[in-house]
Write a protein that holds these residues in place. Structure first.
Motif, PDB file in Angstrom:
ATOM      1  N   ALA A  88       0.831  -1.208   0.000  1.00 15.48           N
ATOM      2  CA  ALA A  88       0.000   0.000   0.000  1.00 15.48           C
ATOM      3  C   ALA A  88       0.862   1.254   0.000  1.00 15.48           C
ATOM      4  O   ALA A  88       0.563   2.224  -0.708  1.00 15.48           O
ATOM      5  N   MET A  89       1.947   1.255   0.774  1.00 18.41           N
ATOM      6  CA  MET A  89       2.823   2.425   0.809  1.00 18.41           C
ATOM      7  C   MET A  89       3.460   2.669  -0.560  1.00 18.41           C
ATOM      8  O   MET A  89       3.575   3.816  -1.014  1.00 18.41           O
ATOM      9  N   GLU A  90       3.863   1.578  -1.223  1.00 20.37           N
ATOM     10  CA  GLU A  90       4.442   1.717  -2.553  1.00 20.37           C
ATOM     11  C   GLU A  90       3.412   2.250  -3.541  1.00 20.37           C
ATOM     12  O   GLU A  90       3.741   3.026  -4.448  1.00 20.37           O
ATOM     13  N   ARG A  91       2.172   1.859  -3.365  1.00 16.19           N
ATOM     14  CA  ARG A  91       1.121   2.229  -4.319  1.00 16.19           C
ATOM     15  C   ARG A  91       0.665   3.677  -4.148  1.00 16.19           C
ATOM     16  O   ARG A  91       0.488   4.408  -5.131  1.00 16.19           O
ATOM     17  N   VAL A  92       0.448   4.113  -2.890  1.00 20.94           N
ATOM     18  CA  VAL A  92      -0.149   5.436  -2.661  1.00 20.94           C
ATOM     19  C   VAL A  92       0.879   6.502  -2.291  1.00 20.94           C
ATOM     20  O   VAL A  92       0.570   7.702  -2.304  1.00 20.94           O
ATOM     21  N   GLY A  93       2.103   6.084  -1.964  1.00 22.05           N
ATOM     22  CA  GLY A  93       3.131   7.043  -1.576  1.00 22.05           C
ATOM     23  C   GLY A  93       3.181   7.249  -0.065  1.00 22.05           C
ATOM     24  O   GLY A  93       2.203   7.008   0.643  1.00 22.05           O
ATOM     25  N   LYS A  94       4.315   7.728   0.403  1.00 21.72           N
ATOM     26  CA  LYS A  94       4.525   7.843   1.858  1.00 21.72           C
ATOM     27  C   LYS A  94       3.649   8.917   2.509  1.00 21.72           C
ATOM     28  O   LYS A  94       3.229   8.768   3.657  1.00 21.72           O
ATOM     29  N   LYS A  95       3.350   9.994   1.771  1.00 23.52           N
ATOM     30  CA  LYS A  95       2.551  11.070   2.357  1.00 23.52           C
ATOM     31  C   LYS A  95       1.140  10.574   2.696  1.00 23.52           C
ATOM     32  O   LYS A  95       0.663  10.766   3.829  1.00 23.52           O
ATOM     33  N   LYS A  96       0.493   9.906   1.753  1.00 30.79           N
ATOM     34  CA  LYS A  96      -0.847   9.394   2.004  1.00 30.79           C
ATOM     35  C   LYS A  96      -0.804   8.243   3.009  1.00 30.79           C
ATOM     36  O   LYS A  96      -1.696   8.113   3.853  1.00 30.79           O
TER      37      LYS A  96
END
Length: 280
Positions: A192-200
C-alpha cells in the motif's frame, strides 16, 4: 593429627564453595539463537542469558517463493556464521500454536499447518520456541505495566496486546477492517505504501493510531517493523517508535516465565470464600 588436618582442609574447601575429590563445575550461560522470519527478509542473532547480542545481526532477503524448505535453507546458511547456541527462539509472521503455523499471509500457502518447531529441532538438535513476530517484538519492547499495544509496519501489519505484561496471543489486527471495507494490512502494508506514496500512507497511519487508541484505550502504543522509519509526523506522547532490533531481542523472553494470561485461581479455603462474599 593428620586426621585433624584433613578435616580442616574440608572445612576450608566448604567455605570456599569447593568439593574435595569432585571436578569443578563450570557454569555455561544459555545462549539463544533468535530468528526473525519476515516477508521481506530473515534475520538471526545469538543472545546471551540476559538477552544481549553476542554476535552481529545477520540478515538476508527472503527467498522467492518463501516456502518452508526455502526459508529453512536460508536459516541454515545464516546459522553457520553465528557460532554456538543452546536453544532457539523464532518470531514468525502469522498465527503459531504449539510450534505449528496456522496462517502466513505474506509467505507461501505451504506454511499452513507446517510444524516449524519440529523442523528446526530436527535440523539443529536444539529446543525451540516460536511465537508470532509482533508478539516477540512486544516482549522486547514493553514496560510490563497496564495496557500496552504493539503494531509492526513491514510487508504486512502485525499486532500484539499486553495487559500488565501478560500477552494476549495471536492478535491479528492486520486482517481486521479499518476503513472503506479494507483491512489495516491492505491500507498500511508495504504494498500500500508503494502504491499510494509515503505522504498518504502517513495520513492513514495517523488515522489508524486514533482508531486504535479509541478501541483499546491503551496506556502506550509501540510501533516497530522496517517501515516505522518512514513515519513522517510527530507521534502522540504515549506512542513510541521502537527499533526493529526488538524483534530479535524479545526472543529471550520466550524462555522466561509464560507470558500468556493465567486463569483465575479457584478459592481453596473457607477464609478465601468468606473474603469473596464481602461487598464491594
Amino acid at each position: 593429627m593428620r586426621k585433624l588436618k584433613a578435616s580442616s582442609k574440608r572445612g576450608a574447601a566448604a567455605k570456599a564453595g569447593k568439593s574435595i575429590g569432585a571436578p569443578a563445575l563450570i557454569s555455561q550461560p544459555l545462549r539463544t539463537l533468535a530468528i526473525d522470519i519476515g516477508g521481506s527478509g530473515v534475520k538471526v542473532e545469538v543472545l546471551d542469558a540476559n538477552g544481549k547480542p553476542t554476535t552481529p545481526r545477520a540478515r538476508v532477503p527472503a527467498p522467492h517463493p518463501p516456502t518452508p524448505d526455502a526459508i529453512l535453507a536460508v536459516i541454515e546458511g545464516l546459522v553457520r556464521m553465528e557460532g554456538e547456541f543452546e536453544r532457539i527462539s523464532v518470531g514468525f509472521p502469522g498465527v503459531v500454536k504449539n510450534g505449528i503455523v496456522y496462517t502466513a499471509h505474506n509467505l507461501a500457502p505451504d506454511w499452513q499447518r507446517f510444524n516449524l518447531a519440529r523442523a528446526l529441532r530436527q535440523k539443529f538438535g536444539k529446543p525451540v520456541r516460536i511465537a508470532n513476530d509482533a508478539d516477540v517484538q512486544g516482549l522486547g519492547s514493553i514496560s510490563g505495566r497496564s495496557v500496552e499495544l504493539v503494531i509492526t509496519l513491514g510487508t504486512g501489519f502485525g499486532s500484539s496486546l499486553f495487559i500488565d505484561g501478560q500477552l494476549v496471543p495471536n492478535l491479528q489486527l492486520g486482517q481486521h477492517p479499518f476503513r472503506k471495507g479494507k483491512s489495516y494490512e491492505e491500507h498500511l502494508g508495504h504494498a500500500a505504501m508503494e502504491r499510494v506514496g509515503k505522504k498518504k500512507w502517513n495520513r492513514r497511519l495517523r488515522q489508524a493510531i486514533g482508531t486504535l487508541s479509541a478501541t483499546f484505550n491503551y496506556n502506550r502504543l509501540y510501533i516497530g517493523g522496517g517501515n516505522a522509519r518512514h513515519i513522517g509526523f510527530k507521534l502522540p506522547s504515549n506512542v513510541i517508535a521502537v527499533s526493529n532490533e526488538e524483534g530479535l531481542l524479545g526472543g529471550i523472553a520466550l524462555w522466561r516465565k509464560p507470558a500468556l494470561a493465567k486463569p483465575a485461581a479457584r478459592p481453596r479455603t473457607a477464609k478465601l470464600k468468606a473474603v469473596s462474599r464481602r461487598p464491594a
